[in-house]
Scaffold this motif. Structure first.
Motif, PDB file in Angstrom:
ATOM      1  N   UNK A  72     -26.659  30.378 -19.806  1.00  0.00           N
ATOM      2  CA  UNK A  72     -25.489  31.025 -20.394  1.00  0.00           C
ATOM      3  C   UNK A  72     -24.310  31.108 -19.429  1.00  0.00           C
ATOM      4  N   UNK A  73     -24.555  30.967 -18.133  1.00  0.00           N
ATOM      5  CA  UNK A  73     -23.464  31.027 -17.152  1.00  0.00           C
ATOM      6  C   UNK A  73     -22.476  29.904 -17.408  1.00  0.00           C
ATOM      7  N   UNK A  74     -21.177  30.217 -17.374  1.00  0.00           N
ATOM      8  CA  UNK A  74     -20.159  29.235 -17.761  1.00  0.00           C
ATOM      9  C   UNK A  74     -19.341  28.674 -16.606  1.00  0.00           C
ATOM     10  N   UNK A  75     -19.509  29.228 -15.413  1.00  0.00           N
ATOM     11  CA  UNK A  75     -18.784  28.656 -14.280  1.00  0.00           C
ATOM     12  C   UNK A  75     -19.518  28.992 -12.993  1.00  0.00           C
ATOM     13  N   UNK A  76     -19.135  28.287 -11.948  1.00  0.00           N
ATOM     14  CA  UNK A  76     -19.769  28.441 -10.643  1.00  0.00           C
ATOM     15  C   UNK A  76     -19.662  29.876 -10.125  1.00  0.00           C
ATOM     16  N   UNK A  77     -18.460  30.454 -10.204  1.00  0.00           N
ATOM     17  CA  UNK A  77     -18.258  31.792  -9.662  1.00  0.00           C
ATOM     18  C   UNK A  77     -19.041  32.841 -10.441  1.00  0.00           C
ATOM     19  N   UNK A  78     -19.186  32.645 -11.738  1.00  0.00           N
ATOM     20  CA  UNK A  78     -19.969  33.591 -12.533  1.00  0.00           C
ATOM     21  C   UNK A  78     -21.432  33.576 -12.099  1.00  0.00           C
ATOM     22  N   UNK A  79     -21.964  32.392 -11.842  1.00  0.00           N
ATOM     23  CA  UNK A  79     -23.343  32.285 -11.350  1.00  0.00           C
ATOM     24  C   UNK A  79     -23.478  32.967  -9.995  1.00  0.00           C
ATOM     25  N   UNK A  80     -22.490  32.753  -9.121  1.00  0.00           N
ATOM     26  CA  UNK A  80     -22.550  33.346  -7.791  1.00  0.00           C
ATOM     27  C   UNK A  80     -22.411  34.860  -7.851  1.00  0.00           C
ATOM     28  N   UNK A  81     -21.549  35.359  -8.734  1.00  0.00           N
ATOM     29  CA  UNK A  81     -21.389  36.804  -8.868  1.00  0.00           C
ATOM     30  C   UNK A  81     -22.683  37.437  -9.372  1.00  0.00           C
ATOM     31  N   UNK A  82     -23.344  36.792 -10.303  1.00  0.00           N
ATOM     32  CA  UNK A  82     -24.626  37.307 -10.793  1.00  0.00           C
ATOM     33  C   UNK A  82     -25.646  37.384  -9.656  1.00  0.00           C
ATOM     34  N   UNK A  83     -25.655  36.378  -8.798  1.00  0.00           N
ATOM     35  CA  UNK A  83     -26.594  36.371  -7.676  1.00  0.00           C
ATOM     36  C   UNK A  83     -26.261  37.472  -6.674  1.00  0.00           C
ATOM     37  N   UNK A 129     -19.092  46.405 -17.820  1.00  0.00           N
ATOM     38  CA  UNK A 129     -18.805  44.982 -17.799  1.00  0.00           C
ATOM     39  C   UNK A 129     -18.314  44.542 -16.440  1.00  0.00           C
ATOM     40  N   UNK A 130     -18.679  43.328 -16.050  1.00  0.00           N
ATOM     41  CA  UNK A 130     -18.307  42.784 -14.742  1.00  0.00           C
ATOM     42  C   UNK A 130     -17.676  41.415 -14.970  1.00  0.00           C
ATOM     43  N   UNK A 131     -16.505  41.195 -14.392  1.00  0.00           N
ATOM     44  CA  UNK A 131     -15.819  39.927 -14.617  1.00  0.00           C
ATOM     45  C   UNK A 131     -15.257  39.358 -13.322  1.00  0.00           C
ATOM     46  N   UNK A 132     -15.258  38.014 -13.269  1.00  0.00           N
ATOM     47  CA  UNK A 132     -14.624  37.308 -12.165  1.00  0.00           C
ATOM     48  C   UNK A 132     -13.247  36.846 -12.630  1.00  0.00           C
ATOM     49  N   UNK A 133     -12.215  37.229 -11.900  1.00  0.00           N
ATOM     50  CA  UNK A 133     -10.848  36.850 -12.237  1.00  0.00           C
ATOM     51  C   UNK A 133     -10.398  35.720 -11.327  1.00  0.00           C
ATOM     52  N   UNK A 182     -12.020  36.112  -5.747  1.00  0.00           N
ATOM     53  CA  UNK A 182     -12.683  35.304  -4.728  1.00  0.00           C
ATOM     54  C   UNK A 182     -12.802  36.059  -3.402  1.00  0.00           C
ATOM     55  N   UNK A 183     -11.838  36.934  -3.095  1.00  0.00           N
ATOM     56  CA  UNK A 183     -11.927  37.739  -1.879  1.00  0.00           C
ATOM     57  C   UNK A 183     -13.187  38.598  -1.898  1.00  0.00           C
ATOM     58  N   UNK A 184     -13.455  39.249  -3.024  1.00  0.00           N
ATOM     59  CA  UNK A 184     -14.647  40.089  -3.135  1.00  0.00           C
ATOM     60  C   UNK A 184     -15.918  39.243  -3.086  1.00  0.00           C
ATOM     61  N   UNK A 185     -15.911  38.159  -3.830  1.00  0.00           N
ATOM     62  CA  UNK A 185     -17.125  37.356  -3.969  1.00  0.00           C
ATOM     63  C   UNK A 185     -17.547  36.711  -2.658  1.00  0.00           C
ATOM     64  N   UNK A 186     -16.584  36.170  -1.909  1.00  0.00           N
ATOM     65  CA  UNK A 186     -16.932  35.380  -0.738  1.00  0.00           C
ATOM     66  C   UNK A 186     -16.773  36.105   0.595  1.00  0.00           C
ATOM     67  N   UNK A 187     -16.000  37.210   0.604  1.00  0.00           N
ATOM     68  CA  UNK A 187     -15.754  37.859   1.892  1.00  0.00           C
ATOM     69  C   UNK A 187     -16.227  39.304   1.962  1.00  0.00           C
ATOM     70  N   UNK A 188     -16.389  39.952   0.829  1.00  0.00           N
ATOM     71  CA  UNK A 188     -16.855  41.338   0.887  1.00  0.00           C
ATOM     72  C   UNK A 188     -17.775  41.651  -0.303  1.00  0.00           C
ATOM     73  N   UNK A 189     -18.905  40.960  -0.405  1.00  0.00           N
ATOM     74  CA  UNK A 189     -19.843  41.221  -1.507  1.00  0.00           C
ATOM     75  C   UNK A 189     -20.376  42.653  -1.515  1.00  0.00           C
ATOM     76  N   UNK A 190     -20.446  43.284  -0.338  1.00  0.00           N
ATOM     77  CA  UNK A 190     -20.929  44.668  -0.290  1.00  0.00           C
ATOM     78  C   UNK A 190     -20.003  45.593  -1.062  1.00  0.00           C
TER      79      UNK A 190
END
Length: 283
Positions: free
Chosen positions: A179-190, A227-231, A263-271
């Protein structure tokens, strides 16, 4: 159709100068396969028939190139990747990476006129060797395009028992979701899962009071109404922004708490993502 090969002397007789030949190689309009041998192509996969003329009969396309041929090449590579049995002698060919495998590949699939490892083998090999953040999108995409079924991946990863990286591959195969529709969505789920949060539901529909689906969320926790979304860049489009504002207002008015990350949150500050969502999920 087999790709035509050119000797260096042949190129010069067409009127090209040595500098022009070098320029075509720099622009990737010509590929130097070996000393004095060239092939016209802009895509590594397009060189395969020519390359396989110089490889042993046991060689098959695999890894990144195999995934690309099967339609889930999320982890692209400029090189052509092949798999050969351990101990097999392979000539040095510029731009070709040979992987020696102790585990037999099985019956190859013929694509672009060359033998290719089955899609499940390509997916699991990459899931064992790539970083987690690169492997998860690839497995999701593999299922999304229909290259494999979940059971195909589970059967294949079981064959890789005791090989390097199999523990990561086994876990990610279990997590893979079409169901994941893009790379960043898959990474955010992980990131959410690795941060100790419950696995979210990808592409979750939210319905109105009559049960009619109105809005779809990238990721969601239905029980908590979160809800959680990647912008990404697409959210900067004016029409998209208007739609997003209307959507966000409706969700807020109906008890949904939305959190948006970049992308800042996803790749540089996941915590930061985990700290933001944990209180909303009562964790």
């Amino acid at each position: 159709m087999a790709e035509r090969l050119y000797r260096y002397s042949d190129l010069l007789t067409t009127g090209l100068s040595r500098e022009q030949v070098r320029r075509l190689v720099d622009l990737s309009r010509l590929h130097r396969l070996s000393r004095g041998i060239y092939a016209p192509s802009t895509d590594p996969a397009g060189r395969l028939p020519a390359i396989f003329r110089r490889l042993p009969d046991t060689a098959v396309v695999g890894m990144h190139t195999g995934a690309q041929l099967h339609g889930f090449g999320d982890a692209r590579s400029p090189e052509v990747h092949i798999i050969v049995p351990a101990g097999e002698s392979v000539p040095h060919i510029r731009g070709v990476v040979a992987h020696e495998a102790v585990l037999p590949v099985g019956e190859p699939v013929f694509l672009n006129g060359v033998p290719c490892a089955p899609p499940a083998r390509c997916a699991v090999d990459l899931a064992r060797s790539l970083r987690r953040m690169d492997a998860m999108p690839l497995l999701d995409l593999c299922l999304r395009v229909g290259a494999c079924r979940p059971e195909d991946l589970r059967v294949e990863v079981a064959r890789h028992k005791r090989l390097r990286g199999v523990c990561q591959a086994r876990e990610l195969v279990h997590r893979a979701d079409p169901r994941a529709e893009c790379r960043q969505e898959s990474q955010l789920r992980l990131v959410l899962i690795d941060g100790g949060l419950p696995p979210p539901e990808p592409q979750m529909w939210v319905s109105d009071g009559n049960g009619i689906p109105l809005y779809r969320l990238d990721l969601g926790y239905r029980h908590h109404r979160v809800g959680v979304e990647y912008d990404g860049v697409s959210h900067l489009d004016r029409d998209r922004l208007r739609h997003d504002r209307s959507r966000i207002n409706w969700l807020a008015a109906n008890g949904w708490q939305m959190r948006h990350f970049t992308d800042l949150d996803l790749y540089r500050r996941p915590a930061h993502i985990i700290r933001t969502l944990s209180p909303l999920l009562s964790l």
